[in-house]
Design an enzyme around this catalytic site. Structure first.
Site, PDB file in Angstrom:
ATOM      1  N   CYS A   1     -54.916 -28.003  29.421  1.00  0.00           N
ATOM      2  CA  CYS A   1     -55.471 -26.970  28.426  1.00  0.00           C
ATOM      3  C   CYS A   1     -54.685 -26.330  27.663  1.00  0.00           C
ATOM      4  O   CYS A   1     -54.777 -26.333  26.538  1.00  0.00           O
ATOM      5  CB  CYS A   1     -57.193 -26.465  29.035  1.00  0.00           C
ATOM      6  N   ASP A   2     -53.427 -26.084  28.772  1.00  0.00           N
ATOM      7  CA  ASP A   2     -52.960 -24.453  27.860  1.00  0.00           C
ATOM      8  C   ASP A   2     -51.811 -24.697  27.507  1.00  0.00           C
ATOM      9  O   ASP A   2     -51.582 -24.311  25.986  1.00  0.00           O
ATOM     10  CB  ASP A   2     -53.146 -23.433  28.375  1.00  0.00           C
TER      11      ASP A   2
ATOM     12  N   CYS B   1     -54.518 -24.343  33.803  1.00  0.00           N
ATOM     13  CA  CYS B   1     -54.614 -25.820  33.041  1.00  0.00           C
ATOM     14  C   CYS B   1     -53.284 -25.808  32.224  1.00  0.00           C
ATOM     15  O   CYS B   1     -53.178 -25.020  31.526  1.00  0.00           O
ATOM     16  CB  CYS B   1     -55.955 -25.784  32.641  1.00  0.00           C
TER      17      CYS B   1
HETATM   18  C1  FAD Z   1     -58.212 -21.648  31.966  1.00  0.00           C
HETATM   19  C2  FAD Z   1     -59.159 -23.050  31.435  1.00  0.00           C
HETATM   20  C3  FAD Z   1     -59.504 -24.034  30.528  1.00  0.00           C
HETATM   21  C4  FAD Z   1     -59.141 -25.253  30.689  1.00  0.00           C
HETATM   22  N1  FAD Z   1     -59.543 -25.588  28.818  1.00  0.00           N
HETATM   23  C5  FAD Z   1     -60.040 -27.156  29.413  1.00  0.00           C
HETATM   24  C6  FAD Z   1     -59.585 -27.512  27.101  1.00  0.00           C
HETATM   25  O1  FAD Z   1     -58.687 -27.208  26.468  1.00  0.00           O
HETATM   26  N2  FAD Z   1     -59.883 -28.693  27.027  1.00  0.00           N
HETATM   27  C7  FAD Z   1     -60.502 -29.554  29.059  1.00  0.00           C
HETATM   28  O2  FAD Z   1     -61.094 -30.465  28.303  1.00  0.00           O
HETATM   29  N3  FAD Z   1     -60.868 -28.692  29.839  1.00  0.00           N
HETATM   30  C8  FAD Z   1     -60.436 -27.575  29.367  1.00  0.00           C
HETATM   31  N4  FAD Z   1     -60.158 -26.487  31.272  1.00  0.00           N
HETATM   32  C9  FAD Z   1     -60.917 -27.940  32.107  1.00  0.00           C
HETATM   33  C10 FAD Z   1     -62.284 -28.049  32.355  1.00  0.00           C
HETATM   34  O3  FAD Z   1     -62.764 -26.349  32.135  1.00  0.00           O
HETATM   35  C11 FAD Z   1     -63.514 -28.731  33.452  1.00  0.00           C
HETATM   36  O4  FAD Z   1     -62.950 -29.380  33.910  1.00  0.00           O
HETATM   37  C12 FAD Z   1     -65.029 -28.453  32.937  1.00  0.00           C
HETATM   38  O5  FAD Z   1     -65.252 -27.126  32.740  1.00  0.00           O
HETATM   39  C13 FAD Z   1     -65.535 -28.987  35.049  1.00  0.00           C
HETATM   40  O6  FAD Z   1     -66.860 -28.887  34.038  1.00  0.00           O
HETATM   41  P1  FAD Z   1     -67.983 -29.050  35.244  1.00  0.00           P
HETATM   42  O7  FAD Z   1     -69.334 -28.765  34.445  1.00  0.00           O
HETATM   43  O8  FAD Z   1     -67.767 -29.976  36.247  1.00  0.00           O
HETATM   44  O9  FAD Z   1     -67.595 -27.500  35.577  1.00  0.00           O
HETATM   45  P2  FAD Z   1     -67.578 -25.799  35.355  1.00  0.00           P
HETATM   46  O10 FAD Z   1     -67.253 -26.381  34.160  1.00  0.00           O
HETATM   47  O11 FAD Z   1     -66.940 -25.520  35.665  1.00  0.00           O
HETATM   48  O12 FAD Z   1     -69.486 -25.293  35.578  1.00  0.00           O
HETATM   49  C14 FAD Z   1     -69.909 -25.229  37.026  1.00  0.00           C
HETATM   50  C15 FAD Z   1     -71.637 -24.699  36.586  1.00  0.00           C
HETATM   51  O13 FAD Z   1     -70.938 -24.355  38.161  1.00  0.00           O
HETATM   52  C16 FAD Z   1     -71.788 -23.199  38.130  1.00  0.00           C
HETATM   53  N5  FAD Z   1     -72.377 -22.541  39.374  1.00  0.00           N
HETATM   54  C17 FAD Z   1     -71.119 -22.797  40.270  1.00  0.00           C
HETATM   55  N6  FAD Z   1     -71.914 -22.829  42.031  1.00  0.00           N
HETATM   56  C18 FAD Z   1     -72.944 -22.517  41.765  1.00  0.00           C
HETATM   57  C19 FAD Z   1     -74.551 -22.017  41.958  1.00  0.00           C
HETATM   58  N7  FAD Z   1     -73.989 -21.673  43.730  1.00  0.00           N
HETATM   59  N8  FAD Z   1     -75.399 -21.629  41.756  1.00  0.00           N
HETATM   60  C20 FAD Z   1     -75.418 -21.903  40.388  1.00  0.00           C
HETATM   61  N9  FAD Z   1     -74.636 -22.163  39.754  1.00  0.00           N
HETATM   62  C21 FAD Z   1     -73.181 -22.649  39.566  1.00  0.00           C
HETATM   63  C22 FAD Z   1     -70.578 -22.394  37.867  1.00  0.00           C
HETATM   64  O14 FAD Z   1     -70.974 -20.673  37.564  1.00  0.00           O
HETATM   65  C23 FAD Z   1     -70.524 -23.210  36.963  1.00  0.00           C
HETATM   66  O15 FAD Z   1     -71.726 -22.170  35.084  1.00  0.00           O
HETATM   67  C24 FAD Z   1     -60.329 -25.946  31.134  1.00  0.00           C
HETATM   68  C25 FAD Z   1     -60.417 -25.330  32.376  1.00  0.00           C
HETATM   69  C26 FAD Z   1     -60.078 -23.745  32.623  1.00  0.00           C
HETATM   70  C27 FAD Z   1     -60.215 -23.379  34.303  1.00  0.00           C
END
Ligand code: FAD
Length: 433
Positions: free
Chosen positions: A99-100, A96
């Site tokens: 982000c980083d 990312c």
């Molecule tokens: C390395 C990294 C650094 C980042 N840093 C930043 C930052 O500094 N600032 C920022 O704004 N964004 C950052 N991001 C982006 C941010 O993390 C994502 O945009 C955000 O977390 C998305 O949220 P979400 O809830 O859609 O998905 P996620 O946070 O990915 O959550 C999805 C969840 O669903 C769960 N899941 C999946 N399949 C199943 C299943 N079958 N049953 C039950 N649970 C399930 C997963 O385990 C997870 O807990 C970063 C991403 C990465 C990879």
């Protein structure tokens, strides 16, 4: 969850001027959700059935039925899976750039971006703000990005594009941070080294939609297709939030924002369909049809009462010793009146104060389905000698067959005191507790 597993410093989430780590942010969100009655289960959903109503959601641990579902399973950033990826993950390798990229370890350094599509080109352009120079590593002989993005990359003197180039491994410095990449020419097989302090994957994400894509419309890449720019999916009552449908912004705050849209949409849907059930009329804390154990019913009821009374929702054990937080300073009893359903309260005070600490006790009821004036619960209150606490029980907030009867208590005590007390249900005409 990406934020938990990858443990990044999140610098761009509003409300945290000093930044916050991913796990801390998640922990705060979890606690906030629990304070409002959410019950969290950390387990994988393995199967859903959205062809029946209520919908069925199955994990290895339980089967839940729900009239509305919010899908928020996110998208997993694709990685190259080079041999030393884990060694340098978060120590130079990232998925990312947005982000980083601003991290001090990349400031003024040579950086690389892997990929040739819109994501990679955008990341390369973005990283020129922080790095000295950016190397775009494209496996094929041209970029797949849009013409506009290609033109911007070519015009930028801070970016060098390496065509027919793949990264097959990386190496680091004595401190364990990335210091360079092993590259291979995809046409000639010739290998070379490139000194960089950062490598960012811009090769896309895989949405975690596999286990429900047979019911919910997804695009060719597996992203959920959203209706009308909101949170609705092709299945009425099923909503989507976050990276699962967002191919553009993919940030924690945008995911949180779309989570809010999905939650409000779900509530509206339930209201419109006549499926909205107030939590104090039935069990709080789980979807319709969820298996609610007596223990969970009580816990949910107790939380609900704590929230309603503005006190701290203390874990209350029936017949156990209950810690109570300090009462409000100089509490002054107001509006002293008798509760309508008096019941029998030993050492009865019937003092309903406006200040003090609210807690509750939930009792599971199997029968009868309705309360009557003579449905008597007897409570015994006791406090340590000298604590000088007065206690009162207030309303029955809900009583349907199979539901929890909830009694709310307000405790008035000396300023600054922090005693324990014991609330015991001595007897009840329901005979089931
Ligand atoms: C390395 C990294 C650094 C980042 N840093 C930043 C930052 O500094 N600032 C920022 O704004 N964004 C950052 N991001 C982006 C941010 O993390 C994502 O945009 C955000 O977390 C998305 O949220 P979400 O809830 O859609 O998905 P996620 O946070 O990915 O959550 C999805 C969840 O669903 C769960 N899941 C999946 N399949 C199943 C299943 N079958 N049953 C039950 N649970 C399930 C997963 O385990 C997870 O807990 C970063 C991403 C990465 C990879």
């Amino acid at each position: 969850q990406s934020l938990v597993w990858n443990d990044p410093e999140v610098e761009n989430f509003p409300g945290f001027p000093e930044g916050v780590t991913g796990p801390d942010l998640m922990d705060k969100m979890r606690k906030q959700a629990e304070r409002w009655g959410a019950t969290l289960h950390t387990e994988d959903v393995e199967r859903v059935d959205f062809s029946v109503r209520p919908f069925v959601i199955e994990s290895s641990e339980r089967v839940v039925k729900a009239h509305s579902v919010i899908l928020a399973t996110g998208a997993t950033a694709k990685r190259l899976k080079i041999p030393s990826e884990e060694t340098f993950w978060s120590r130079g390798i990232s998925a990312c750039a947005i982000c980083d990229g601003p991290s001090p370890i990349f400031k003024g350094e040579e950086l690389a971006v892997v990929g040739g599509g819109d994501t990679a080109t955008e990341e390369a352009l973005y990283l020129t703000k922080y790095g000295k120079h950016v190397h775009l590593l494209v496996r094929g002989e041209k970029m797949k990005a849009s013409k506009e993005m290609r033109n911007r990359v070519v015009a930028n003197k801070q970016i060098t594009t390496h065509y027919n180039t793949e990264c097959y491994d990386a190496f680091g410095n004595a401190k364990g941070f990335l210091s360079g990449l092993n590259l291979r020419d995809t046409k000639t097989g010739e290998t070379s080294k490139l000194a960089v302090k950062g490598m960012f994957y811009g090769i896309g994400h895989s949405p975690n939609s596999g286990f429900f894509s047979q019911y919910v419309e997804c695009d060719d890449l597996g992203y959920v297709v959203i209706k009308d720019g909101g949170a609705g999916t092709s299945v009425p009552g099923v909503f989507s939030a976050g990276d699962l449908h967002d191919t553009e912004w993919m940030q924690a705050i945008t995911a949180a924002g779309s989570g809010c849209m999905a939650a409000i949409s779900a509530e509206r849907y339930l209201g419109t369909e006549g499926l909205l059930v107030e939590r104090d009329a039935v069990d709080a804390g789980a979807g319709a049809g969820a298996a609610m154990t007596p223990k969970r019913k009580r816990a949910a009821a107790v939380k609900e009462v704590g929230h309603r009374l503005g006190g701290s929702p203390t874990a209350v054990g029936v017949g156990g010793v209950v810690p109570v937080a300090a009462a409000a300073a100089s509490p002054s009893p107001v509006a002293v009146k008798k509760p309508k359903k008096t019941g029998t309260f030993k050492g009865k005070k019937n003092t309903l104060g406006s200040s003090g600490v609210g807690v509750g006790v939930g009792v599971d009821v199997c029968s009868p389905a309705t309360t009557t004036d003579d449905s008597v619960f007897t409570f015994t209150f006791s406090s340590p000698p000298g604590a000088g606490f007065a206690a009162s029980a207030s309303a029955i907030l809900g009583c349907a067959s199979g539901a929890s009867v909830v009694f709310a208590f307000t405790f008035l005590g000396p300023s600054g005191s922090s005693p324990s007390f014991c609330a015991r249900i001595a007897s009840s005409s329901f005979g089931n507790r």
